[in-house]
Design a protein around this motif. Structure first.
Motif, PDB file in Angstrom:
ATOM      1  N   HIS A  67       0.805  -1.215   0.000  1.00 48.89           N
ATOM      2  CA  HIS A  67       0.000   0.000   0.000  1.00 48.89           C
ATOM      3  C   HIS A  67       0.841   1.269   0.000  1.00 48.89           C
ATOM      4  O   HIS A  67       0.401   2.309  -0.475  1.00 48.89           O
ATOM      5  CB  HIS A  67      -0.921   0.013   1.213  1.00 48.89           C
ATOM      6  N   ASP A  71      -0.171   4.323  -2.257  1.00 42.05           N
ATOM      7  CA  ASP A  71      -0.821   5.454  -1.608  1.00 42.05           C
ATOM      8  C   ASP A  71      -0.036   6.748  -1.794  1.00 42.05           C
ATOM      9  O   ASP A  71      -0.628   7.827  -1.861  1.00 42.05           O
ATOM     10  CB  ASP A  71      -1.039   5.151  -0.125  1.00 42.05           C
ATOM     11  N   THR A  94      -5.844  -8.000  -2.450  1.00 38.04           N
ATOM     12  CA  THR A  94      -5.443  -7.005  -1.444  1.00 38.04           C
ATOM     13  C   THR A  94      -6.715  -6.465  -0.807  1.00 38.04           C
ATOM     14  O   THR A  94      -7.153  -5.362  -1.102  1.00 38.04           O
ATOM     15  CB  THR A  94      -4.654  -5.835  -2.052  1.00 38.04           C
ATOM     16  N   GLY A  97      -6.326  -2.210   3.180  1.00 34.84           N
ATOM     17  CA  GLY A  97      -5.725  -1.003   2.635  1.00 34.84           C
ATOM     18  C   GLY A  97      -6.756  -0.047   2.087  1.00 34.84           C
ATOM     19  O   GLY A  97      -6.415   0.930   1.429  1.00 34.84           O
ATOM     20  N   ALA A 101      -6.089   3.977   1.341  1.00 40.77           N
ATOM     21  CA  ALA A 101      -6.373   4.527   0.010  1.00 40.77           C
ATOM     22  C   ALA A 101      -7.284   5.740   0.121  1.00 40.77           C
ATOM     23  O   ALA A 101      -7.068   6.760  -0.542  1.00 40.77           O
ATOM     24  CB  ALA A 101      -7.008   3.462  -0.873  1.00 40.77           C
TER      25      ALA A 101
END
Lengths: 234, 108
Positions: A67, A71, A94, A97, A101
């Motif tokens: 991430h 991100d 995934t 996260g 995000a």
């Protein structure tokens, strides 16, 4: 009077490096009157494409499973994308996260498995000013309130202790430990010890860092002491 | 277990005879590549490499600091006196960090 976001034609920039995924995303959008006004391979180029095409949204297809890098890119894009909605299409494996995000500036998130069904409605809702995430990940957006006993039990499972050992350490009955862990798992939205450990140790999750705090070597005399002593034993 | 000869006198002998124990809310765990010392109440973790972890573990599980030095010396950590000196320093560091349980009889 319906907003143009609900059924009017919208334009989106698509940032996607994979040809197969790009075709799937385009098909999912075009069928719902969302035209792809520009396509770029790299997320970093999406803002420039947005400016030149006057699109309403940017759809970012991410293949990244960590991430942190993802991100950082999204946060930079958020800064330069103005009011345009940013919708992230994330790999299906995934499943965490989502919070990071959203904190990076994403307005909507769709997993790759769900592109055909959910991408277009998500882009429309995001353009209308909504934040849209999969229902299955709703728990991530609220920080669960863990009791001190639940935190202690979670810390001990990260250290690899069994329920029996945790019970002995906390002076509790094993059945009480099970109750604390069940409650903590439910709050975290996980179903097993392994999932809980993965979540807590995930550096991209602020939640994880709230349960464990790793000291930096420079901050701890104990940690910087050890390597000197270790030389003798090698 | 015999205490290190050069430290086995006066104040040092007193230190070598001490039992060193961690606070009850600290958890020491040896993992594959490191040893982790965790504060159960705050979640703060301190990581030591395997050798440092073995020294800490020996210090807090042996009947005395001197006994820990002897054990580690037999395990290849080097001269018993040097190991004892290091363990005394480690004990002082742990005390400064507030990690040690009160010794039996302390405060009397």
């Amino acid at each position: 009077m319906p907003s143009r976001f609900s059924n009017g034609t919208l334009k989106a920039v698509l940032a996607c490096a994979d040809d197969d995924l790009r075709r799937r995303v385009e098909d999912a959008l075009v069928g719902e009157r969302i035209t792809v006004s520009a396509h770029v391979a790299a997320t970093d180029r999406a803002a420039a494409a947005l400016e030149s095409s006057g699109a309403d949204a940017i759809v970012v297809v991410s293949e990244q499973r960590t991430h942190t890098d993802r991100d950082s890119q999204l946060a930079r894009l958020r800064t330069s994308a103005g009011d345009a909605a940013i919708v992230l299409v994330a790999p299906a494996d995934t499943r965490r996260g989502v919070r990071s995000a959203v904190e990076a500036g994403v307005d909507g998130l769709v997993f790759q498995d769900d592109v055909e069904e959910r991408l277009a409605p998500t882009v429309r809702a995001a353009c209308a000013g909504q934040v849209v995430v999969p229902r299955s990940n709703r728990h991530e957006l609220g920080r669960p309130s863990l009791s001190s006993r639940e935190k202690q039990a979670l810390r001990l499972i990260v250290m690899g202790f069994s329920n029996k050992e945790i019970a002995a350490k906390l002076y509790l009955a094993e059945s009480t430990v099970k109750c604390h862990l069940s409650s903590a798992f439910a709050k975290l939205g996980v179903h097993s010890r392994n999932e809980a450990v993965d979540l807590i140790l995930d550096q991209g999750e602020e939640l994880g860092l709230g349960i464990l705090k790793m000291t930096r070597r420079t901050e701890s005399p104990l940690e910087s002491w050890a390597p000197q002593r270790a030389q003798r034993a090698r | 277990m015999r205490e290190p000869q050069s430290l086995d006198r006066g104040a040092n002998a007193e230190v070598l005879g001490r039992t060193v124990r961690l606070r009850d809310d600290l958890v020491l765990r040896s993992l594959v590549s490191e040893t982790v010392l965790m504060d159960l109440d705050t979640g703060e973790c301190y990581r030591l490499d395997p050798a440092g972890g073995r020294m800490l573990e020996a210090l807090v599980t042996s009947p005395s600091l001197g006994a820990a030095a002897g054990t580690l010396s037999e395990q290849g950590f080097g001269d018993r006196d040097e190991v004892a000196t290091d363990l005394v320093a480690l004990r002082e560091m742990l005390a400064e960090m507030g990690f040690l349980a009160p010794e039996i009889g302390e405060g009397r």
